[in-house]
Scaffold this motif. Sequence first.
Motif, PDB file in Angstrom:
ATOM      1  N   ALA A 130     -23.261  17.468   5.131  1.00 28.56           N
ATOM      2  CA  ALA A 130     -24.027  16.972   6.281  1.00 28.56           C
ATOM      3  C   ALA A 130     -23.240  17.086   7.574  1.00 28.56           C
ATOM      4  O   ALA A 130     -23.826  17.067   8.659  1.00 28.56           O
ATOM      5  CB  ALA A 130     -24.457  15.523   6.043  1.00 28.56           C
ATOM      6  N   ARG A 131     -21.919  17.206   7.503  1.00 29.22           N
ATOM      7  CA  ARG A 131     -21.115  17.420   8.699  1.00 29.22           C
ATOM      8  C   ARG A 131     -21.364  18.798   9.299  1.00 29.22           C
ATOM      9  O   ARG A 131     -21.145  19.009  10.496  1.00 29.22           O
ATOM     10  CB  ARG A 131     -19.631  17.261   8.374  1.00 29.22           C
ATOM     11  N   HIS A 132     -21.805  19.747   8.462  1.00 28.62           N
ATOM     12  CA  HIS A 132     -21.958  21.127   8.911  1.00 28.62           C
ATOM     13  C   HIS A 132     -23.411  21.589   9.000  1.00 28.62           C
ATOM     14  O   HIS A 132     -23.773  22.339   9.907  1.00 28.62           O
ATOM     15  CB  HIS A 132     -21.198  22.069   7.955  1.00 28.62           C
ATOM     16  N   THR A 133     -24.234  21.162   8.055  1.00 29.21           N
ATOM     17  CA  THR A 133     -25.626  21.604   8.009  1.00 29.21           C
ATOM     18  C   THR A 133     -26.520  20.437   7.604  1.00 29.21           C
ATOM     19  O   THR A 133     -26.041  19.398   7.133  1.00 29.21           O
ATOM     20  CB  THR A 133     -25.832  22.743   6.993  1.00 29.21           C
ATOM     21  N   ASP A 134     -27.820  20.644   7.758  1.00 27.37           N
ATOM     22  CA  ASP A 134     -28.794  19.627   7.355  1.00 27.37           C
ATOM     23  C   ASP A 134     -29.779  20.218   6.355  1.00 27.37           C
ATOM     24  O   ASP A 134     -30.973  19.941   6.407  1.00 27.37           O
ATOM     25  CB  ASP A 134     -29.529  19.097   8.585  1.00 27.37           C
ATOM     26  N   THR A 135     -29.271  21.040   5.439  1.00 29.03           N
ATOM     27  CA  THR A 135     -30.167  21.747   4.527  1.00 29.03           C
ATOM     28  C   THR A 135     -30.632  20.888   3.354  1.00 29.03           C
ATOM     29  O   THR A 135     -31.773  21.003   2.915  1.00 29.03           O
ATOM     30  CB  THR A 135     -29.484  23.010   3.966  1.00 29.03           C
ATOM     31  N   VAL A 136     -29.769  20.027   2.828  1.00 32.64           N
ATOM     32  CA  VAL A 136     -30.118  19.198   1.671  1.00 32.64           C
ATOM     33  C   VAL A 136     -30.298  17.761   2.130  1.00 32.64           C
ATOM     34  O   VAL A 136     -29.367  17.141   2.643  1.00 32.64           O
ATOM     35  CB  VAL A 136     -29.030  19.260   0.587  1.00 32.64           C
ATOM     36  N   SER A 137     -31.481  17.220   1.952  1.00 31.90           N
ATOM     37  CA  SER A 137     -31.791  15.875   2.448  1.00 31.90           C
ATOM     38  C   SER A 137     -32.035  14.900   1.302  1.00 31.90           C
ATOM     39  O   SER A 137     -32.977  14.119   1.315  1.00 31.90           O
ATOM     40  CB  SER A 137     -33.017  15.912   3.361  1.00 31.90           C
ATOM     41  N   VAL A 138     -31.157  14.938   0.291  1.00 34.52           N
ATOM     42  CA  VAL A 138     -31.327  14.057  -0.863  1.00 34.52           C
ATOM     43  C   VAL A 138     -29.948  13.712  -1.417  1.00 34.52           C
ATOM     44  O   VAL A 138     -29.004  14.509  -1.315  1.00 34.52           O
ATOM     45  CB  VAL A 138     -32.187  14.743  -1.954  1.00 34.52           C
ATOM     46  N   LEU A 139     -29.824  12.502  -1.953  1.00 29.75           N
ATOM     47  CA  LEU A 139     -28.638  12.097  -2.700  1.00 29.75           C
ATOM     48  C   LEU A 139     -29.088  11.584  -4.061  1.00 29.75           C
ATOM     49  O   LEU A 139     -30.242  11.195  -4.246  1.00 29.75           O
ATOM     50  CB  LEU A 139     -27.853  11.016  -1.956  1.00 29.75           C
ATOM     51  N   ALA A 140     -28.164  11.579  -5.025  1.00 27.74           N
ATOM     52  CA  ALA A 140     -28.499  11.258  -6.415  1.00 27.74           C
ATOM     53  C   ALA A 140     -28.251   9.787  -6.711  1.00 27.74           C
ATOM     54  O   ALA A 140     -27.251   9.203  -6.278  1.00 27.74           O
ATOM     55  CB  ALA A 140     -27.677  12.118  -7.360  1.00 27.74           C
ATOM     56  N   SER A 141     -29.172   9.188  -7.477  1.00 22.41           N
ATOM     57  CA  SER A 141     -29.047   7.795  -7.912  1.00 22.41           C
ATOM     58  C   SER A 141     -28.966   7.730  -9.436  1.00 22.41           C
ATOM     59  O   SER A 141     -29.896   8.192 -10.120  1.00 22.41           O
ATOM     60  CB  SER A 141     -30.246   6.968  -7.443  1.00 22.41           C
ATOM     61  N   PRO A 142     -27.911   7.129  -9.983  1.00 23.94           N
ATOM     62  CA  PRO A 142     -27.863   6.963 -11.444  1.00 23.94           C
ATOM     63  C   PRO A 142     -28.864   5.921 -11.935  1.00 23.94           C
ATOM     64  O   PRO A 142     -29.188   5.899 -13.120  1.00 23.94           O
ATOM     65  CB  PRO A 142     -26.418   6.499 -11.680  1.00 23.94           C
ATOM     66  N   VAL A 143     -29.355   5.088 -11.036  1.00 22.03           N
ATOM     67  CA  VAL A 143     -30.322   4.050 -11.427  1.00 22.03           C
ATOM     68  C   VAL A 143     -31.668   4.671 -11.759  1.00 22.03           C
ATOM     69  O   VAL A 143     -32.293   4.344 -12.776  1.00 22.03           O
ATOM     70  CB  VAL A 143     -30.465   3.000 -10.311  1.00 22.03           C
ATOM     71  N   THR A 144     -32.134   5.584 -10.927  1.00 21.04           N
ATOM     72  CA  THR A 144     -33.432   6.225 -11.152  1.00 21.04           C
ATOM     73  C   THR A 144     -33.324   7.532 -11.927  1.00 21.04           C
ATOM     74  O   THR A 144     -34.338   8.072 -12.363  1.00 21.04           O
ATOM     75  CB  THR A 144     -34.125   6.523  -9.814  1.00 21.04           C
ATOM     76  N   GLY A 145     -32.105   8.046 -12.069  1.00 22.78           N
ATOM     77  CA  GLY A 145     -31.948   9.342 -12.718  1.00 22.78           C
ATOM     78  C   GLY A 145     -32.422  10.489 -11.859  1.00 22.78           C
ATOM     79  O   GLY A 145     -32.558  11.609 -12.336  1.00 22.78           O
ATOM     80  N   GLY A 146     -32.667  10.217 -10.572  1.00 27.84           N
ATOM     81  CA  GLY A 146     -33.207  11.243  -9.686  1.00 27.84           C
ATOM     82  C   GLY A 146     -32.623  11.143  -8.296  1.00 27.84           C
ATOM     83  O   GLY A 146     -31.518  10.636  -8.095  1.00 27.84           O
ATOM     84  N   GLY A 147     -33.373  11.641  -7.313  1.00 27.24           N
ATOM     85  CA  GLY A 147     -32.876  11.719  -5.950  1.00 27.24           C
ATOM     86  C   GLY A 147     -33.612  10.803  -4.996  1.00 27.24           C
ATOM     87  O   GLY A 147     -34.757  10.426  -5.227  1.00 27.24           O
ATOM     88  N   LEU A 148     -32.928  10.454  -3.913  1.00 23.44           N
ATOM     89  CA  LEU A 148     -33.512   9.668  -2.828  1.00 23.44           C
ATOM     90  C   LEU A 148     -33.385  10.477  -1.548  1.00 23.44           C
ATOM     91  O   LEU A 148     -32.301  10.940  -1.193  1.00 23.44           O
ATOM     92  CB  LEU A 148     -32.791   8.334  -2.660  1.00 23.44           C
ATOM     93  N   SER A 149     -34.499  10.663  -0.855  1.00 26.24           N
ATOM     94  CA  SER A 149     -34.504  11.421   0.395  1.00 26.24           C
ATOM     95  C   SER A 149     -33.817  10.611   1.489  1.00 26.24           C
ATOM     96  O   SER A 149     -34.170   9.458   1.734  1.00 26.24           O
ATOM     97  CB  SER A 149     -35.943  11.758   0.800  1.00 26.24           C
TER      98      SER A 149
END
Length: 512
Positions: free
Chosen positions: A417-436
Amino acid sequence: MSDWTGGYVADIVYTHGYYAELNPQRLKLAFLMAGHVFPEVGTACELGFGQGVSTNVHAAASVTQWYGTDFNPAQAGYAQELAAASGAHARLYDEAFEDFANRSDLPEFDFICLHGIWSWINDANRQVIIDFIRRKLKVGGVVYISYNTQPGWAAMAPLRDLLAEHAQVMGAQGSGIVPRIDAALDFASRLLAGGAAYGRANPGVAKRLEAIGKQDRQYVAHEYFNRHWVPMSFAKMAEWLDAAKLTYATSASYLDHVDSINFNADQQQMLKELQDRMFRETVRDFMVNQQFRKDYWVRGARQLAPLEQQEQLRRQRFVLVRAPDRITLAVSGALGEANMQENVYRPILARLAGFQPFSLGELQEEMKSEGIAAGAVLQAIVILIGKGVLEPVQDAALIDAAHPTTRRLNRKLCEQARHTDTVSVLASPVTGGGLSLGRVDRLYLLARANGAANTEDAARFIVDALTAAGQNLVKDGKALDLREAALAEGIRIVKSMDEQLLPLLTALRIDC
């Protein structure tokens, strides 16, 4: 275009999108609602993973072993970079489907995923995929497949073909795909504006063409400009998948499970009268003019006993993934936007406001005092998931096991994110998926992880990172060019995130 592409757009990479339907936790709940036995997903595979964001998020956020291939080496290289960063050991390749399908080191899979790719490949590759599923999907295993479908594409398909042909035969050679897309869109707009009879007979296509013109060119190139592009009816899809012994299980789109927001009373009655389940899906598509389907198919469908279904549903846990004050009480279905009942949703959202996991059974018991029936609570859960504000939760042991890999992947994505804004999600082990999450959100998390001692230090980190990347914070629609103004706005943002975002991230165990 070089031969290795097989008619697929390869001179521009695909978008870095994340698709929640590939999350095995989503699969589990959809099957429970449909009354089907679901597989415990130990092995999974994505064919045509694009940039590999979904595959890597789900590999990092679970103990599932993921495999996959995407024939574009630039995309596969990025996906492999994410896999190496997380340490989740996702096995990702840049092989053609046929080469990947013939690998001798692949296990049998509980879950095989194809997002969109089916619509963009030729019949030879479709046959390769069917053979792969037939050989490599376990009994009881599930296939997720999303694809352009009829009748929603019936009017637009000829114009799509015109766009692709213009780009191929009229576009300047060597100019790249984006100028050829722009030229094709301009040509089609002038054609319709000039009074073409096709446009008069299909008045909706002009608006769709205008909408395409506003979309990201990476997406447009892959969605509309492949040589092979076929919007397939549900019945035709069923014919293809029958060869792999697959039967339709249920929709992966949660809002599809709520008839009241998609069909009027007469339509609901007509659907109830149809005994053939497969024909009923075709009729549904006509009722809503379906353009894109997201479906789960299963090898060997088995029904749960009603009591077993209810018991498993009541044990399923959920967590809120958005602040309640940011959730609007409106939902969009095929019938348009509908208001959600405040006397049902306000008490439920108030109960969930602490971002702590809860079971459906617990919530149903607590809502009795509010006069909310158990069935209404379940429908509310389905709609909230469909709106993207609620997610199923993994078992506690799986959360603990996945946390180290999600932290490493999130560190990589926050650094990016310091260089680009291409990926707008992070991973949560609680949901097993991603959060935008937005770019500033990710920089905030990185600042805290890097030891920002106070609010001003965190704000300075965010402002400096954006400035180095040639961007500015925005306030009231205007870029803040002066550093003092940007820093003041940064301090305000960080204070707000400390109060609103950090509790959510902490509950979801999203860190870096």
